[in-house]
Design a protein around this motif. Structure first.
Motif, PDB file in Angstrom:
ATOM      1  N   ALA A 173       0.826  -1.206   0.000  1.00 32.69           N
ATOM      2  CA  ALA A 173       0.000   0.000   0.000  1.00 32.69           C
ATOM      3  C   ALA A 173       0.865   1.263   0.000  1.00 32.69           C
ATOM      4  CB  ALA A 173      -0.932  -0.019   1.213  1.00 32.69           C
ATOM      5  N   GLU A 174       1.976   1.232   0.761  1.00 36.90           N
ATOM      6  CA  GLU A 174       2.873   2.386   0.792  1.00 36.90           C
ATOM      7  C   GLU A 174       3.509   2.621  -0.571  1.00 36.90           C
ATOM      8  OE1 GLU A 174       6.780   4.011   3.302  1.00 36.90           O
ATOM      9  OE2 GLU A 174       5.893   2.047   3.734  1.00 36.90           O
ATOM     10  N   GLU A 176       2.241   1.754  -3.412  1.00 31.05           N
ATOM     11  CA  GLU A 176       1.196   2.222  -4.311  1.00 31.05           C
ATOM     12  C   GLU A 176       0.946   3.714  -4.128  1.00 31.05           C
ATOM     13  OE1 GLU A 176      -1.785   2.189  -7.201  1.00 31.05           O
ATOM     14  OE2 GLU A 176      -0.210   0.723  -6.724  1.00 31.05           O
ATOM     15  N   ARG A 177       0.937   4.165  -2.874  1.00 27.79           N
ATOM     16  CA  ARG A 177       0.748   5.601  -2.628  1.00 27.79           C
ATOM     17  C   ARG A 177       1.912   6.416  -3.177  1.00 27.79           C
ATOM     18  NH1 ARG A 177      -1.186   3.638   2.421  1.00 27.79           N
ATOM     19  NH2 ARG A 177       0.859   3.997   3.353  1.00 27.79           N
ATOM     20  N   THR A 178       3.157   5.894  -3.046  1.00 28.45           N
ATOM     21  CA  THR A 178       4.319   6.592  -3.600  1.00 28.45           C
ATOM     22  C   THR A 178       4.230   6.683  -5.119  1.00 28.45           C
ATOM     23  OG1 THR A 178       5.670   5.780  -1.760  1.00 28.45           O
ATOM     24  CG2 THR A 178       6.822   6.602  -3.697  1.00 28.45           C
ATOM     25  N   ARG A 179       3.801   5.584  -5.741  1.00 33.62           N
ATOM     26  CA  ARG A 179       3.648   5.591  -7.201  1.00 33.62           C
ATOM     27  C   ARG A 179       2.616   6.627  -7.643  1.00 33.62           C
ATOM     28  NH1 ARG A 179       0.358   3.471 -11.106  1.00 33.62           N
ATOM     29  NH2 ARG A 179      -1.078   2.720  -9.507  1.00 33.62           N
ATOM     30  N   ARG A 180       1.492   6.691  -6.940  1.00 35.20           N
ATOM     31  CA  ARG A 180       0.461   7.663  -7.301  1.00 35.20           C
ATOM     32  C   ARG A 180       0.955   9.093  -7.104  1.00 35.20           C
ATOM     33  NH1 ARG A 180      -5.041   5.020  -4.610  1.00 35.20           N
ATOM     34  NH2 ARG A 180      -5.057   3.105  -5.882  1.00 35.20           N
ATOM     35  N   ALA A 181       1.734   9.325  -6.041  1.00 37.30           N
ATOM     36  CA  ALA A 181       2.265  10.670  -5.808  1.00 37.30           C
ATOM     37  C   ALA A 181       3.208  11.084  -6.935  1.00 37.30           C
ATOM     38  CB  ALA A 181       2.987  10.710  -4.457  1.00 37.30           C
ATOM     39  N   LYS A 182       4.056  10.167  -7.390  1.00 36.01           N
ATOM     40  CA  LYS A 182       4.964  10.490  -8.491  1.00 36.01           C
ATOM     41  C   LYS A 182       4.204  10.758  -9.781  1.00 36.01           C
ATOM     42  CE  LYS A 182       8.954   7.949  -6.687  1.00 36.01           C
ATOM     43  NZ  LYS A 182       9.910   6.826  -6.915  1.00 36.01           N
TER      44      LYS A 182
END
Length: 244
Positions: A173-174, A176-182
């Motif tokens: 999940a972490e 995935e959130r980093t990927r979405r932020a980028k």
């Protein structure tokens, strides 16, 4: 005196032949071992020593399925428990076709829970509860139809994971959130670049607009309390001087 004993026996047989069934109960009658009908509710008469009645409850039964060890399709071990709501709709079948309806339905629910959930991945177990509940309910209802039992609903209560899997899911999940932020940051840079191109094209149409923009920037800087200001001097302002 001699009539008292026969009269007592007759009264005993008469009272033993009377049965009272509630609104939610039905009596399955067997005459000399053969099924002869279903009776109730209310007062019914059963011939002693000739007929036998098996009482069945038609109310909805809430069955708690014990926790089952399930291995998902992506080889993840989880513990799952559920609750099954069912009721007897055909008392004769529930007596003739199966010995213990409650126990039989419980065992069938456990095996069905393992087999159906084993065909799905862990993400589906966690996110598609309604679909899995419907699949299990349909399988159970089809299997118990021959027993005169109607499975009304199935609800998965808990899907328990071990600690290592919980940590792995947290890392996923972490990430995935980093990927979405980028991706969001890249989309913002792309949109900003497109807007800068449009602004540059608009300024290139009129050279004096660039000079006004520089003057506006100087005005904005002068309002700030800074000791040193570094500002590039546009060539458009000094070009007339160079030409002279």
């Amino acid at each position: 005196m001699y009539l008292i004993v026969p009269a007592a026996i007759l009264l005993f047989l008469l009272f033993s032949a009377i049965r009272i069934l509630n609104e939610y109960e039905r009596g399955v009658i067997f005459t000399l071992g053969r099924y002869t009908g279903t009776r109730g509710p209310g007062i019914i008469f059963v011939i002693p020593f000739v007929q036998r009645m098996v009482k069945m409850d038609l109310r909805t039964v809430v069955l708690d399925v014990p926790t089952q060890d399930v291995i998902s399709r992506d080889n993840v071990s989880v513990k799952v428990n559920a609750v099954v709501y069912f009721r007897i709709v055909e008392p004769a079948r529930a007596v003739i076709q199966v010995a213990q309806p409650l126990e039989a339905t419980s065992q069938l629910a456990q095996t069905t829970l393992r087999s159906v959930l084993g065909q799905h991945e862990l993400d589906e177990m966690l996110s598609q509860r309604e679909k899995l509940n419907l699949d299990i309910q349909q399988v159970l209802d089809h299997a118990t139809d021959a027993w005169g039992i109607k499975v009304a609903n199935v609800e998965i209560k808990h899907v328990d994971l071990n600690e290592s899997m919980i940590r792995a899911m947290a890392k996923q999940a972490e990430a995935e959130r980093t990927r979405r932020a980028k991706i969001i940051h890249a989309e913002g840079e792309k949109q900003a670049a497109a807007m800068l191109v449009e602004a540059a094209q608009a300024l290139s149409v009129e050279p004096r607009a660039m000079q006004l923009r520089y003057l506006q920037t100087l005005s904005d800087i002068s309002s700030e309390r800074t000791s040193t200001v570094v500002f590039p001097l546009p060539l458009d302002l000094i070009k007339p001087l160079l030409d002279r």
